[in-house]
Design a protein around this motif. Sequence first.
Motif, mmCIF file in Angstrom:
data_model
loop_
_atom_site.group_PDB
_atom_site.id
_atom_site.type_symbol
_atom_site.label_atom_id
_atom_site.label_comp_id
_atom_site.label_asym_id
_atom_site.label_seq_id
_atom_site.Cartn_x
_atom_site.Cartn_y
_atom_site.Cartn_z
ATOM 1 N N VAL A 193 4.432 -31.030 57.158
ATOM 2 C CA VAL A 193 5.606 -30.643 56.420
ATOM 3 C C VAL A 193 5.878 -29.158 56.657
ATOM 4 N N ARG A 194 7.142 -28.763 56.553
ATOM 5 C CA ARG A 194 7.485 -27.337 56.690
ATOM 6 C C ARG A 194 7.243 -26.666 55.345
ATOM 7 N N ASP A 195 6.057 -26.209 55.168
ATOM 8 C CA ASP A 195 5.659 -25.626 53.900
ATOM 9 C C ASP A 195 5.775 -24.106 53.966
ATOM 10 N N SER A 196 5.282 -23.468 52.936
ATOM 11 C CA SER A 196 5.371 -22.009 52.835
ATOM 12 C C SER A 196 4.620 -21.284 53.946
ATOM 13 N N PRO A 197 3.397 -21.715 54.313
ATOM 14 C CA PRO A 197 2.727 -21.023 55.422
ATOM 15 C C PRO A 197 3.506 -21.083 56.734
ATOM 16 N N GLU A 198 4.117 -22.234 57.017
ATOM 17 C CA GLU A 198 4.873 -22.333 58.260
ATOM 18 C C GLU A 198 6.093 -21.417 58.237
ATOM 19 N N GLU A 199 6.767 -21.339 57.110
ATOM 20 C CA GLU A 199 7.908 -20.429 57.007
ATOM 21 C C GLU A 199 7.461 -18.970 57.160
ATOM 22 N N CYS A 200 6.326 -18.628 56.573
ATOM 23 C CA CYS A 200 5.805 -17.264 56.718
ATOM 24 C C CYS A 200 5.436 -16.968 58.174
ATOM 25 N N LEU A 201 4.836 -17.940 58.843
ATOM 26 C CA LEU A 201 4.489 -17.736 60.244
ATOM 27 C C LEU A 201 5.740 -17.568 61.109
ATOM 28 N N LEU A 202 6.773 -18.348 60.834
ATOM 29 C CA LEU A 202 8.018 -18.218 61.588
ATOM 30 C C LEU A 202 8.668 -16.853 61.329
ATOM 31 N N ARG A 203 8.642 -16.419 60.062
ATOM 32 C CA ARG A 203 9.178 -15.086 59.764
ATOM 33 C C ARG A 203 8.346 -14.001 60.439
ATOM 34 N N GLU A 204 7.053 -14.208 60.534
ATOM 35 C CA GLU A 204 6.195 -13.232 61.215
ATOM 36 C C GLU A 204 6.546 -13.145 62.696
ATOM 37 N N VAL A 205 6.817 -14.288 63.314
ATOM 38 C CA VAL A 205 7.243 -14.272 64.718
ATOM 39 C C VAL A 205 8.543 -13.483 64.866
ATOM 40 N N ASP A 206 9.505 -13.729 63.966
ATOM 41 C CA ASP A 206 10.770 -12.985 64.025
ATOM 42 C C ASP A 206 10.541 -11.486 63.811
ATOM 43 N N THR A 207 9.639 -11.147 62.895
ATOM 44 C CA THR A 207 9.345 -9.730 62.640
ATOM 45 C C THR A 207 8.746 -9.057 63.868
ATOM 46 N N ILE A 208 7.795 -9.728 64.515
ATOM 47 C CA ILE A 208 7.166 -9.142 65.703
ATOM 48 C C ILE A 208 8.184 -8.988 66.820
ATOM 49 N N LYS A 209 9.040 -10.001 67.014
ATOM 50 C CA LYS A 209 10.057 -9.891 68.063
ATOM 51 C C LYS A 209 11.061 -8.785 67.746
ATOM 52 N N ASP A 210 11.404 -8.624 66.475
ATOM 53 C CA ASP A 210 12.304 -7.534 66.102
ATOM 54 C C ASP A 210 11.650 -6.172 66.368
ATOM 55 N N CYS A 211 10.359 -6.054 66.051
ATOM 56 C CA CYS A 211 9.647 -4.799 66.343
ATOM 57 C C CYS A 211 9.599 -4.542 67.840
#
Length: 466
Positions: A193-211
């Motif tokens: 399921v797309r739970d909170s950890p998966e959403e956090c991991l996806l946001r982390e990927v976006d954060t690293i790519k933005d950096c």
Amino acid sequence: MTALTTTIPTRTIHTTPIEHSLSLLPPPLARAYPSESRTLDAVRFPNIFSSATSTMKTRYTVADWTQSESCKEWVMVDQNFATDNMDNSSEAENSRGVANRIRDDAVRLVGYTYDRTNLAQRESSQRLGERVNDISFWRSEITQELERMMSETSRLEETRRALEIALKNTERPLHCTKEALYFRENRQGIDLVRDSPEECLLREVDTIKDCQARMKNLLERVNLQLSRNRAARHDLEHDTMNKNHSLSIDSAAHGLHNASPGITYFPGVERLDYTVTVPNTWAEISNRNVQQSQTERNSSQRLRAEVESLLASTHQDMWCAWSTSNSALTHRAGETNDTRNRLIQQRNKVQQEMNDLERHIDLLKKALLDKSQPLKVVHTRLEGRTHRPETELCRDPPQHSESVEALRQKLQEAEDSLHRLAQVRAKLDHDIAVKTNSLYVDRDKCLGLRRTFPLSQPHLIDFTLY
């Protein structure tokens, strides 16, 4: 023919040897040109008086001239001759006076030009000295600015290397985050399921790519600033080289004097103008080069400070995203573990109930087995009473005999319940296996991979303004 009575006036002229004419030169000029005076002393002029004397010996006397046939005709000519001689003498006096004035003027002009030449030479030497001082001043200013620019460029190159290393190091947390997302794809069943950890991991990927995008953008600006620094440095080095060359030439020119070796004539050099600038534009060019270098150096210092700030902010952003994802994974692993423990407890209770129900079923089966002989008696009685005639076939109390149908029904219910419990246990076992797999993925693999943050604290860059 009568003798001539006219007396021709004569004038004695005293001649001075030409070597004594050098005494007319002023003493300073004579001292300034000793070689010329020695050269004139060594000149030997031809003797013109010996030839004139020999020529006079071949001429006629006045008596011979008066006794000639044409004496009478020559009387008038002689008078004209005397008049012409007086005119010539007067003209000679005038010419000699003019020549004397010219000679005096020439002597004065020689002294004047000598003084003017010395004065112009002193002024030229003074101006050359001032020029040498100006060149030395601007060379010192440009050299100091060049050293500052070289130091700043070296610092900016170190900053660029630190930025490149930081950009390269962002691949490690990005790889860990993508690995965690890949591991979590191995979850099973309802846990996928797309739970909170998966959403956090996806946001982390976006954060690293933005950096990474911000670092790449700033890296391009740093490279552009380095090219500008190199251009300013090239202008300073070129100007310094020109200043050194000009300083050596002007210093050599300033050291020349009348007795210097190697001085000579260069015909036409004073009529040619090889200059390109005037003092104002010359100083303005050097000043513009220094100001341009200072501008680029200030921009470089601000850019280094911006890199410092960006490295700190990107490190903080990635650390926060990393911590948030780890917290979500830890929380999710705790929930999964609690749910798994509750499922295990339920499964244990179901198993215990199944064990009790199996014993009860065994008891019912034994009870049915114990009722076989009485059941035969009952069946025999019932079968015999079916032979009663006509109305005697009455449903009387003896006809309502005890039977084992209740036992059989209860046995069937017990077996059905046991079957349902087995199904429930199977579902519980499946759920427990799913939760165990999810717990293994989140706690052992993901959190095990993300136990330590793969980025170190960014190095503090020295961007001292000077």
